[in-house]
Enzyme design. Structure first.
Site, PDB file in Angstrom:
ATOM      1  N   GLY A 158       0.771  -1.237   0.000  1.00  0.00           N
ATOM      2  CA  GLY A 158       0.000   0.000   0.000  1.00  0.00           C
ATOM      3  C   GLY A 158       0.802   1.287   0.000  1.00  0.00           C
ATOM      4  O   GLY A 158       0.217   2.361  -0.136  1.00  0.00           O
ATOM      5  N   GLU A 210       4.363  -6.270   1.625  1.00  0.00           N
ATOM      6  CA  GLU A 210       3.872  -6.688   0.297  1.00  0.00           C
ATOM      7  C   GLU A 210       3.641  -5.517  -0.639  1.00  0.00           C
ATOM      8  O   GLU A 210       2.514  -5.220  -1.020  1.00  0.00           O
ATOM      9  CB  GLU A 210       2.522  -7.404   0.429  1.00  0.00           C
ATOM     10  CG  GLU A 210       2.435  -8.500   1.426  1.00  0.00           C
ATOM     11  CD  GLU A 210       0.982  -8.915   1.679  1.00  0.00           C
ATOM     12  OE1 GLU A 210       0.057  -8.118   1.435  1.00  0.00           O
ATOM     13  OE2 GLU A 210       0.792 -10.033   2.120  1.00  0.00           O
ATOM     14  N   PRO A 211       4.679  -4.815  -1.034  1.00  0.00           N
ATOM     15  CA  PRO A 211       4.478  -3.656  -1.901  1.00  0.00           C
ATOM     16  C   PRO A 211       4.244  -4.066  -3.350  1.00  0.00           C
ATOM     17  O   PRO A 211       4.851  -5.019  -3.837  1.00  0.00           O
ATOM     18  CB  PRO A 211       5.817  -2.924  -1.783  1.00  0.00           C
ATOM     19  CG  PRO A 211       6.811  -4.024  -1.579  1.00  0.00           C
ATOM     20  CD  PRO A 211       6.110  -5.093  -0.781  1.00  0.00           C
ATOM     21  N   GLY A 212       3.367  -3.362  -4.007  1.00  0.00           N
ATOM     22  CA  GLY A 212       3.179  -3.569  -5.445  1.00  0.00           C
ATOM     23  C   GLY A 212       3.514  -2.264  -6.148  1.00  0.00           C
ATOM     24  O   GLY A 212       4.577  -2.091  -6.754  1.00  0.00           O
ATOM     25  N   ARG A 213       2.595  -1.320  -6.002  1.00  0.00           N
ATOM     26  CA  ARG A 213       2.731  -0.007  -6.639  1.00  0.00           C
ATOM     27  C   ARG A 213       4.075   0.664  -6.340  1.00  0.00           C
ATOM     28  O   ARG A 213       4.703   1.230  -7.230  1.00  0.00           O
ATOM     29  CB  ARG A 213       1.605   0.884  -6.112  1.00  0.00           C
ATOM     30  CG  ARG A 213       1.432   2.202  -6.835  1.00  0.00           C
ATOM     31  CD  ARG A 213       0.409   3.063  -6.078  1.00  0.00           C
ATOM     32  NE  ARG A 213      -0.805   2.347  -5.749  1.00  0.00           N
ATOM     33  CZ  ARG A 213      -1.887   2.314  -6.515  1.00  0.00           C
ATOM     34  NH1 ARG A 213      -1.910   2.985  -7.641  1.00  0.00           N
ATOM     35  NH2 ARG A 213      -2.957   1.624  -6.144  1.00  0.00           N
ATOM     36  N   ARG A 272      -6.903   3.061 -15.365  1.00  0.00           N
ATOM     37  CA  ARG A 272      -6.929   3.783 -14.089  1.00  0.00           C
ATOM     38  C   ARG A 272      -7.652   5.131 -14.154  1.00  0.00           C
ATOM     39  O   ARG A 272      -8.424   5.441 -13.242  1.00  0.00           O
ATOM     40  CB  ARG A 272      -5.516   3.935 -13.509  1.00  0.00           C
ATOM     41  CG  ARG A 272      -4.867   2.572 -13.182  1.00  0.00           C
ATOM     42  CD  ARG A 272      -3.572   2.698 -12.393  1.00  0.00           C
ATOM     43  NE  ARG A 272      -3.820   3.186 -11.056  1.00  0.00           N
ATOM     44  CZ  ARG A 272      -3.648   4.421 -10.640  1.00  0.00           C
ATOM     45  NH1 ARG A 272      -3.174   5.345 -11.460  1.00  0.00           N
ATOM     46  NH2 ARG A 272      -3.925   4.760  -9.416  1.00  0.00           N
ATOM     47  N   TYR A 297     -10.681   4.878 -11.538  1.00  0.00           N
ATOM     48  CA  TYR A 297     -10.480   5.567 -10.251  1.00  0.00           C
ATOM     49  C   TYR A 297     -10.413   7.080 -10.417  1.00  0.00           C
ATOM     50  O   TYR A 297     -10.065   7.771  -9.466  1.00  0.00           O
ATOM     51  CB  TYR A 297      -9.159   5.154  -9.604  1.00  0.00           C
ATOM     52  CG  TYR A 297      -8.869   3.688  -9.501  1.00  0.00           C
ATOM     53  CD1 TYR A 297      -9.655   2.850  -8.706  1.00  0.00           C
ATOM     54  CD2 TYR A 297      -7.764   3.137 -10.148  1.00  0.00           C
ATOM     55  CE1 TYR A 297      -9.348   1.508  -8.577  1.00  0.00           C
ATOM     56  CE2 TYR A 297      -7.452   1.794 -10.012  1.00  0.00           C
ATOM     57  CZ  TYR A 297      -8.251   0.982  -9.228  1.00  0.00           C
ATOM     58  OH  TYR A 297      -7.936  -0.335  -9.100  1.00  0.00           O
ATOM     59  N   CYS A 323     -15.172   3.063 -27.757  1.00  0.00           N
ATOM     60  CA  CYS A 323     -16.510   3.662 -27.791  1.00  0.00           C
ATOM     61  C   CYS A 323     -17.107   3.786 -26.399  1.00  0.00           C
ATOM     62  O   CYS A 323     -18.078   3.102 -26.059  1.00  0.00           O
ATOM     63  CB  CYS A 323     -17.410   2.824 -28.678  1.00  0.00           C
ATOM     64  SG  CYS A 323     -16.689   2.601 -30.293  1.00  0.00           S
ATOM     65  N   TYR A 354      -0.738  -1.669 -12.022  1.00  0.00           N
ATOM     66  CA  TYR A 354      -2.164  -1.702 -12.361  1.00  0.00           C
ATOM     67  C   TYR A 354      -2.414  -1.058 -13.728  1.00  0.00           C
ATOM     68  O   TYR A 354      -3.426  -0.401 -13.944  1.00  0.00           O
ATOM     69  CB  TYR A 354      -3.001  -1.052 -11.238  1.00  0.00           C
ATOM     70  CG  TYR A 354      -2.651  -1.630  -9.883  1.00  0.00           C
ATOM     71  CD1 TYR A 354      -3.028  -2.935  -9.571  1.00  0.00           C
ATOM     72  CD2 TYR A 354      -1.882  -0.921  -8.962  1.00  0.00           C
ATOM     73  CE1 TYR A 354      -2.661  -3.508  -8.358  1.00  0.00           C
ATOM     74  CE2 TYR A 354      -1.508  -1.488  -7.752  1.00  0.00           C
ATOM     75  CZ  TYR A 354      -1.904  -2.769  -7.458  1.00  0.00           C
ATOM     76  OH  TYR A 354      -1.534  -3.333  -6.265  1.00  0.00           O
TER      77      TYR A 354
END
Ligand SMILES: *Cc1c(COP(=O)(O)O)cnc(C)c1O
Length: 402
Positions: A226, A260-263, A299, A303, A328, A357
């Site tokens: 996070g 647990e980092p992703g971003r 994204r 978001y 479209c 992402y």
């Protein structure tokens, strides 16, 4: 990072994603070294960017993998992440996924409900295996991020409350087939404030102390991922402060920290590159239409996420516009009411902070091929996923014959 976009576009055609692997290394090392006072495991959240070469690169640096489907577990194993560094999370694991995870003997399963724990117990009994269990606690803390990426409130579907977690650990202790191994907590994504993290880790650490008092000894404290990144002008949590806060909360507890980092690892390592097709004016609204679209990078549509956008030409005549793709849908945009210079058909456009992402959320909507992915390592470009073809798109379809 200085990238020769023109050269890449000539070689690979647009649109494409390009990832700077040196930046991935830098992010990993920064976080790892922040935890150096303790035993730690950085388990990369595979869903952020699951390209095999990305996972492999991180595995070579020593990272583990946090997976949310058995498919992600298989990706991690395929590129050499050792089983003892693989964690399986997610609110809805199927029986088949649980079975495979047990047979593969991964580090632990992050269980997210009492019902799931019962299923794991039944399946491990059938297989005559002992399942290593970590329970995801929902600490009911507002992470102060976008509601769609908030996960640590009781109104979110994730994890169990403290009392339920305690009962579940007792169930583990009393079962021949369940081994209480870790505790897990992940309150949301793109976190830019330390206080909610501190509050939730304190809650979790107190539960660990309570469990210790009743002779349930855990080995791993999984603090989730996070950590936020800069998309625009966000003020970030310093990684050293982040680690120190976690280690302070764990005072007196001898557990290995898992993060647990992703971003944080891949977000700013990636750029989505597209090219201008046309410009047009509707009434007095200016539109730049590019060859990339929401199916490639969703994204902004999903978001309302901000991505810095740069037109790679030398024009200085900036004016207000929307930059949109060919799909479209009115939601098919990368930027709205932003200032960009005049463009010519063929001008390249860089959309930054697209490494997390981005490709993993891409689809084939509008029968568009998913784009190529390119790695840059020490300045050298390498294709790590070729652009799909029309044949790829229809490969699994069966033509109905009357
Ligand atoms: C998505 C997710 C992560 C990674 O989140 P980032 O914001 O990309 O760091 C980590 N852990 C779990 C359980 C997740 O679902």
């Amino acid at each position: 990072m200085s990238i020769n976009f023109k050269k890449l576009a000539d070689k690979y055609q647009t649109p494409f994603y390009v990832y700077d692997f040196n930046h991935i290394t830098k992010q990993y090392e920064e976080l790892k070294s922040s935890f150096r006072a303790r035993k730690s495991l950085i388990a990369y959240a595979v869903k952020a960017n699951s390209n095999l070469s990305v996972i492999k690169h991180l595995a070579e640096l020593g990272a583990g993998a946090d997976c949310v489907s058995i498919g992600e577990v298989k990706r991690a194993l395929k590129v050499g992440v050792p089983t003892y560094k693989i964690i399986f999370s997610g609110v809805g694991k199927s029986d088949e996924e649980i079975k495979e995870a047990l047979l593969l003997d991964i580090l632990m399963i992050n269980v997210e409900s009492a019902a799931e724990l019962n299923r794991v117990e039944i399946i491990s009994k059938e297989l005559n295996k002992v399942a290593r269990i970590s329970i995801r606690v929902n600490p009911n803390i507002d992470p102060k991020t976008h509601p769609y990426i908030s996960t640590g409130l009781h109104e979110n579907k994730f994890g169990v409350d403290i009392d339920t977690a305690k009962r579940m650990y007792i169930q583990c202790k009393n079962s021949e087939y369940l081994e209480p191994t870790g505790i897990h907590c992940h309150i949301g994504s793109q976190l830019t404030e330390l206080d909610p993290i501190k509050e939730s880790i304190n809650i979790v650490a107190n539960l660990v102390r309570n469990l210790k008092a009743i002779k349930i000894e855990l080995s791993f404290m999984d603090v989730g991922g996070g950590l936020g990144i800069v998309y625009k002008d966000e003020k970030l949590i310093n990684t050293y402060d982040y680690a120190q806060t976690i280690l302070d909360s764990m005072f007196g507890l001898d557990l290995t920290v898992i993060c647990e980092p992703g971003r944080f690892i891949v977000g700013n390592s990636g750029i989505f590159v597209t090219k201008v097709l046309y410009e047009k004016i509707n009434g007095n609204k200016r539109f730049i239409i590019v060859d990339g679209a929401m199916n490639d990078l969703i994204r902004p549509a999903l978001y309302d996420a901000y991505h810095k956008i740069e037109v790679l030409n030398d024009n200085k005549d900036f004016s207000d516009c929307n930059i949109v793709g060919p799909v479209c849908e009115s939601g098919d945009f990368f930027g709205k009411n932003i200032e960009l210079p005049s463009t010519q058909s063929g001008d390249l456009v860089a959309i930054y902070s697209a490494g997390a992402y981005g490709f993993t959320m891409a689809s084939n909507y509008n029968t568009r091929e998913r784009v190529a992915e390119i790695a840059l390592i020490d300045g050298e470009d390498r294709l790590i996923r070729r652009r799909e073809s029309f044949e790829d798109l229809i490969a699994h379809e069966i033509e109905f014959i009357k």
